[in-house]
Enzyme design. Sequence first.
Site, PDB file in Angstrom:
ATOM      1  N   LYS A 266       0.992  -1.603   0.679  1.00 55.08           N
ATOM      2  CA  LYS A 266       0.024   0.214  -0.071  1.00 55.08           C
ATOM      3  C   LYS A 266       0.880   1.803  -0.092  1.00 55.08           C
ATOM      4  O   LYS A 266       1.858   1.223   0.247  1.00 55.08           O
ATOM      5  CB  LYS A 266      -0.981   0.015   0.819  1.00 55.08           C
TER       6      LYS A 266
ATOM      7  N   GLY B 169       9.550  -1.302   5.186  1.00 54.14           N
ATOM      8  CA  GLY B 169       9.835  -0.316   3.891  1.00 54.14           C
ATOM      9  C   GLY B 169       8.333   0.695   3.946  1.00 54.14           C
ATOM     10  O   GLY B 169       8.496   1.787   2.886  1.00 54.14           O
ATOM     11  N   GLY B 170       7.521   1.084   5.175  1.00 55.28           N
ATOM     12  CA  GLY B 170       6.758   1.585   4.745  1.00 55.28           C
ATOM     13  C   GLY B 170       5.701   1.489   3.699  1.00 55.28           C
ATOM     14  O   GLY B 170       4.533   2.472   3.342  1.00 55.28           O
TER      15      GLY B 170
ATOM     16  N   GLY C 171       4.008  -4.575   3.535  1.00 55.74           N
ATOM     17  CA  GLY C 171       4.543  -5.470   2.668  1.00 55.74           C
ATOM     18  C   GLY C 171       4.867  -6.874   4.269  1.00 55.74           C
ATOM     19  O   GLY C 171       3.802  -7.885   4.054  1.00 55.74           O
TER      20      GLY C 171
ATOM     21  N   ALA D 160       0.461  -7.428   4.062  1.00 57.71           N
ATOM     22  CA  ALA D 160       0.467  -8.177   2.933  1.00 57.71           C
ATOM     23  C   ALA D 160       0.630  -9.665   3.659  1.00 57.71           C
ATOM     24  O   ALA D 160      -0.306 -10.661   2.995  1.00 57.71           O
ATOM     25  CB  ALA D 160       0.922  -7.551   1.824  1.00 57.71           C
TER      26      ALA D 160
ATOM     27  N   ASP E   5      -1.990  -1.978   9.508  1.00 61.91           N
ATOM     28  CA  ASP E   5      -2.397  -2.162   8.282  1.00 61.91           C
ATOM     29  C   ASP E   5      -2.696  -3.228   7.767  1.00 61.91           C
ATOM     30  O   ASP E   5      -2.999  -3.504   6.153  1.00 61.91           O
ATOM     31  CB  ASP E   5      -0.900  -2.274   7.416  1.00 61.91           C
TER      32      ASP E   5
END
Length: 309
Positions: free
Chosen positions: A15, A104-105, A108, A111, A143
Site C-alpha cells: 500500500k 519500507g512503509g 509488506g 500483506a 495495516d
Amino acid sequence: MTTPAAAVHVRAPGKINVFMRVGTLQEDGYHDVATAYQAVSLCEEVRAFPASDFSVSFDGPIDSSGLATDASNIAIKAARALARRTGFRGGVRLEITKRVPIAGGMGGGSADAAGALLACDALWGTDVGREELHALAARLGADVPFALMGGTAIGTGRGDRLSPALAKGTFHWVLAFADFGMSTPAVYQELDRHRDRHALDIFPASPQPFVDAGVLQALRAGDPHMLAECLHNDLQAPSLHLAPDLAKVLELGEQNGALAGIVSGSGPTIAFLAADLDSAISLQIALSAARLTVARVTGPVSGARLLAD
C-alpha cells in the site's frame, strides 16, 4: 466447514498512504491516525500447504535473509490466530514470495499476514467469513485489515477502522526503494521530538485527525494533478530527519517529471505520482539511470485474493 484444499495461492497487495495525519501522543504510547490508503500492484504471493506444524519460508527479489521464520513472524501469528479462533488442530507450511520492501512503509508484513489468514481459511476449509477475518487482522497490526480489503480506503483509529473511498480510474506511481529499512516506532518517536522542537512554528497536532476533503475529491475524480496537490504525510519530516538522503531522492523525482513525491507510511520508500503511463515510464527510466532501485505500479488494486494455480 468446507472440504480442506490441497494447496492454496493468495496474492496480497502493498500500500501507499497518499495522505496521513497523525494525532497527539496518547497515554498508551500510541497515536490515532487519519490516512487514505491505496493498494498498489506490488504484491506478496502467499502459498499454503497442509502440515502438522506451523512454518514459513521466503523467496523472491527482496532479500529476506533477516526475516524471522519462528513464531514471532506475523504470517505465522496470523495462521495460529485463525487456528485458535476455529479450533483447527493441524498446521500449515507457508511459502511467501516477497516483492514489497521489508520495513519500507508499504505494509509488506501486513500483506503477508492478510495473505496467510485468507490462505489458511481456504486451505483448512474453516470459512470464517470476511468480517471475522477482518477482526483477526485488526488484532495482528494496524495495516493488516487494509491488505485484506484493498482498493482505496480511509483508515482511522490506529488505521484499522476502515471505510471504502470511491476512486475512479487508475493512478500511476513510481516507487523508489531504499537499501535500508526504517523502524515504524522510531519514526513515530522522532515525530514526537520534531513536534516538541518546533512547537512554536507548527500547528499543534489534533487528538482526532481527519483526512482532508480535497483528497477524497481528487480520488473520486481520478485526477492525478488534483491528488498531487493534496499528498501529505506527517511522518515525512521525521523520516527525512532520520534519513536525510531521502530528500535528494524526492528532489530527483520532482526534477524528472513527477507531479509530486511522498514518503510512504513511515518510510523509507518514496512514492512518486505521475500524470499518466508515459510520464511514469519516463520517470522510471530517469530514476533507474540515477542508480536507484525503482518499480512502476498502479493503484488501486483489490485486496488479498485467492488465485487458481
